[in-house]
Scaffold this motif. Structure first.
Motif, PDB file in Angstrom:
ATOM      1  N   ASP A  33       0.618  10.472  -8.528  1.00 21.88           N
ATOM      2  CA  ASP A  33       2.050   9.991  -9.710  1.00 21.88           C
ATOM      3  C   ASP A  33       2.325   8.868  -8.882  1.00 21.88           C
ATOM      4  OD1 ASP A  33       1.861  11.791 -11.612  1.00 21.88           O
ATOM      5  OD2 ASP A  33       3.147  13.340 -10.120  1.00 21.88           O
ATOM      6  N   CYS A  34       2.470   8.775  -7.242  1.00 22.50           N
ATOM      7  CA  CYS A  34       3.026   8.022  -6.562  1.00 22.50           C
ATOM      8  C   CYS A  34       2.232   6.398  -6.837  1.00 22.50           C
ATOM      9  CB  CYS A  34       3.690   8.060  -5.322  1.00 22.50           C
ATOM     10  SG  CYS A  34       4.626   9.555  -4.948  1.00 22.50           S
ATOM     11  N   ILE A  35       0.717   6.627  -6.663  1.00 22.21           N
ATOM     12  CA  ILE A  35       0.132   5.365  -7.017  1.00 22.21           C
ATOM     13  C   ILE A  35       0.394   4.354  -8.335  1.00 22.21           C
ATOM     14  CG2 ILE A  35      -2.511   3.922  -7.059  1.00 22.21           C
ATOM     15  CD1 ILE A  35      -2.731   6.535  -4.571  1.00 22.21           C
ATOM     16  N   GLU A  36       0.492   5.564  -9.411  1.00 23.83           N
ATOM     17  CA  GLU A  36       0.718   4.713 -10.530  1.00 23.83           C
ATOM     18  C   GLU A  36       2.021   4.438 -10.322  1.00 23.83           C
ATOM     19  OE1 GLU A  36      -0.235   8.331 -13.374  1.00 23.83           O
ATOM     20  OE2 GLU A  36      -2.443   8.484 -13.172  1.00 23.83           O
ATOM     21  N   LYS A  37       2.603   4.715 -10.008  1.00 27.06           N
ATOM     22  CA  LYS A  37       4.583   4.087 -10.034  1.00 27.06           C
ATOM     23  C   LYS A  37       4.424   3.363  -9.047  1.00 27.06           C
ATOM     24  CE  LYS A  37       5.717   8.876 -12.397  1.00 27.06           C
ATOM     25  NZ  LYS A  37       7.045   9.698 -12.020  1.00 27.06           N
ATOM     26  N   GLY A  86       1.206  -0.927   0.689  1.00 23.06           N
ATOM     27  CA  GLY A  86       0.001  -0.034   0.310  1.00 23.06           C
ATOM     28  C   GLY A  86       0.697   1.102   0.429  1.00 23.06           C
ATOM     29  N   ILE A  87       1.035   2.283  -1.027  1.00 20.84           N
ATOM     30  CA  ILE A  87       0.753   3.799  -0.733  1.00 20.84           C
ATOM     31  C   ILE A  87       0.152   4.716   0.405  1.00 20.84           C
ATOM     32  CG2 ILE A  87       1.242   5.530  -1.969  1.00 20.84           C
ATOM     33  CD1 ILE A  87       2.962   2.791  -2.606  1.00 20.84           C
ATOM     34  N   TYR A  88       0.578   5.133   1.716  1.00 25.86           N
ATOM     35  CA  TYR A  88       0.394   5.720   2.631  1.00 25.86           C
ATOM     36  C   TYR A  88       1.094   7.040   2.520  1.00 25.86           C
ATOM     37  CZ  TYR A  88      -1.767   0.705   3.795  1.00 25.86           C
ATOM     38  OH  TYR A  88      -1.905   0.049   3.484  1.00 25.86           O
TER      39      TYR A  88
END
Length: 308
Positions: free
Chosen positions: A282-286, A109-111
Motif C-alpha cells: 500500500d505504501c508503494i502504491e500510494k 524510494g520506499i525503504y
C-alpha cells in the motif's frame, strides 16, 4: 528475493498470495548464496536464480533483503541502484558501525524494515487505547522460547540464530521487542544491558539478554532468551490503579485490580506477516513513507546493542 531461507520463503509465499489477490502480474527472481536445488514448490514461483549481485538486472520494482543479518548492509548498498524500493528483514544491520549515507538510497524510494508485531490488532489497540490514556509507571517485557524447538527436523546448531558471525544471537534476533517498545513508549532516556551465552546450548551466540530502561516517568525491564522451555511473548504494564497484561501469542489482554481479573479481551487470530506485506505494498502504491525506515530501525538497533 535476496536470500531464500525460512523467512525469505515465508515472505515469498505470502507475497504471491497477495499479488494474485490484487490481480497484479509479477515476476520474481532470487539472489542466492547456496546452489542447493530448490524444492519444486519454489522453482514454480522463481523465474530466475542469480548467484552474484552483478548478474542482477537494474530494473526491479522491489528487492526483499532476507539473507543473514551480517549480509544486509552490503546487499542493500550493492542493490540500491537496481530497484525502486526495498523490504528489509529485521534487524536492519548486524552492528552499529555502518553509515546510512554510504548506502546511496534513492530519494523517492520506499525503504521499510520489518516490524510485524506492529501490524497485530492487539498492538494497535494498546497503542491507541492504553499507552495514550493510561499513566504507566512500570512495564515488563518478556520473550522466551527454546531455540532447539523453533523448527522441527532442523538442527538448531546450524541455523543463523546460533551463529554470531551471521548476526545471530537473542539480542539481535528478538529486536522485535525493542521495536514495539519504542513504538508504544518512545525511546528511553537510559538503558542498562547485560547479555551472554549462559546455557548448555551448542551455539556461539548470546542466548540471554536482559535490560533495564529509564523513561522520564516510567521504568521498563526486558527479558529475552533462547533457553525457555515454555514459549511466551508478554507485555505487562503497571499503573497506579491496576495491572494490564498483553499476551501476543494468545492475543489477549487481561486487567487486574486487587488480585482480581476485572476485564479480559480477545483479539482475532491473524497473520501479521500478511498484514505487514499488505501495508508495505500500500505504501508503494500510494508513494507514502513507511512507519519503520532504515534510519528508524538503525536507531532501534543502537538501543538494543547498548553495551554492558
Amino acid at each position: 528475493m535476496a536470500g531464500l531461507g525460512s523467512i525469505g520463503k515465508r515472505h515469498l509465499e505470502n507475497l504471491t498470495k497477495i499479488l494474485e489477490k490484487r490481480r497484479v502480474k509479477y515476476r520474481i527472481d532470487a539472489l542466492r548464496c547456496s546452489r542447493t536445488a530448490l524444492q519444486e514448490k519454489w522453482n514454480h514461483i522463481i523465474s530466475r536464480q542469480y548467484y552474484h549481485v552483478n548478474e542482477l538486472p537494474d530494473d526491479y520494482d522491489i528487492i526483499f533483503v532476507t539473507n543473514p543479518t551480517s549480509l544486509h548492509y552490503d546487499t542493500i548498498k550493492n542493490t540500491a541502484g537496481k530497484t525502486k524500493h526495498m523490504f528489509i528483514e529485521k534487524p536492519v544491520f548486524d552492528s552499529t558501525a555502518y553509515s546510512i549515507k554510504g548506502l546511496h538510497l534513492k530519494e523517492r524510494g520506499i525503504y521499510y524494515v520489518a516490524c510485524p508485531l506492529r501490524h497485530k490488532k492487539i498492538m494497535q489497540y494498546i497503542k491507541q487505547n492504553i499507552t495514550v490514556h493510561e499513566k504507566i509507571i512500570s512495564a515488563r517485557v518478556i520473550s522466551t522460547s527454546y531455540l532447539p524447538s523453533w523448527r522441527k527436523g532442523v538442527d538448531y546448531r546450524t541455523v543463523y540464530s546460533a551463529k554470531k558471525d551471521l548476526g545471530g544471537g537473542v539480542t539481535k534476533d528478538l529486536i522485535h521487542e525493542w521495536d514495539y517498545v519504542i513504538y508504544l513508549f518512545g525511546e528511553p532516556d537510559r538503558v542498562n544491558h547485560i547479555k551472554g551465552h549462559m546455557s548448555n546450548l551448542e551455539i556461539d551466540s548470546d542466548d540471554l539478554s536482559i535490560y533495564m530502561a529509564r523513561y522520564p516517568d516510567m521504568l521498563l525491564e526486558m527479558h529475552l532468551d533462547y533457553i525457555g522451555h515454555k514459549t511466551e511473548r508478554i507485555l505487562q504494564m503497571f499503573t497506579n490503579s491496576r495491572r494490564i497484561d498483553a499476551d501476543f501469542i494468545s492475543d489477549t489482554i487481561c486487567e487486574y485490580e486487587n488480585n482480581e481479573l476485572i476485564n479480559r479481551m480477545e483479539f482475532p487470530k491473524e497473520d501479521c506477516y500478511i498484514n505487514e506485506l499488505e501495508y508495505f505494498l500500500d505504501c508503494i502504491e500510494k508513494m507514502q513513507g513507511t512507519m519503520n525506515t532504515i534510519a528508524d530501525a538503525y536507531d532501534t538497533l543502537k538501543i538494543a546493542l547498548t553495551e554492558e
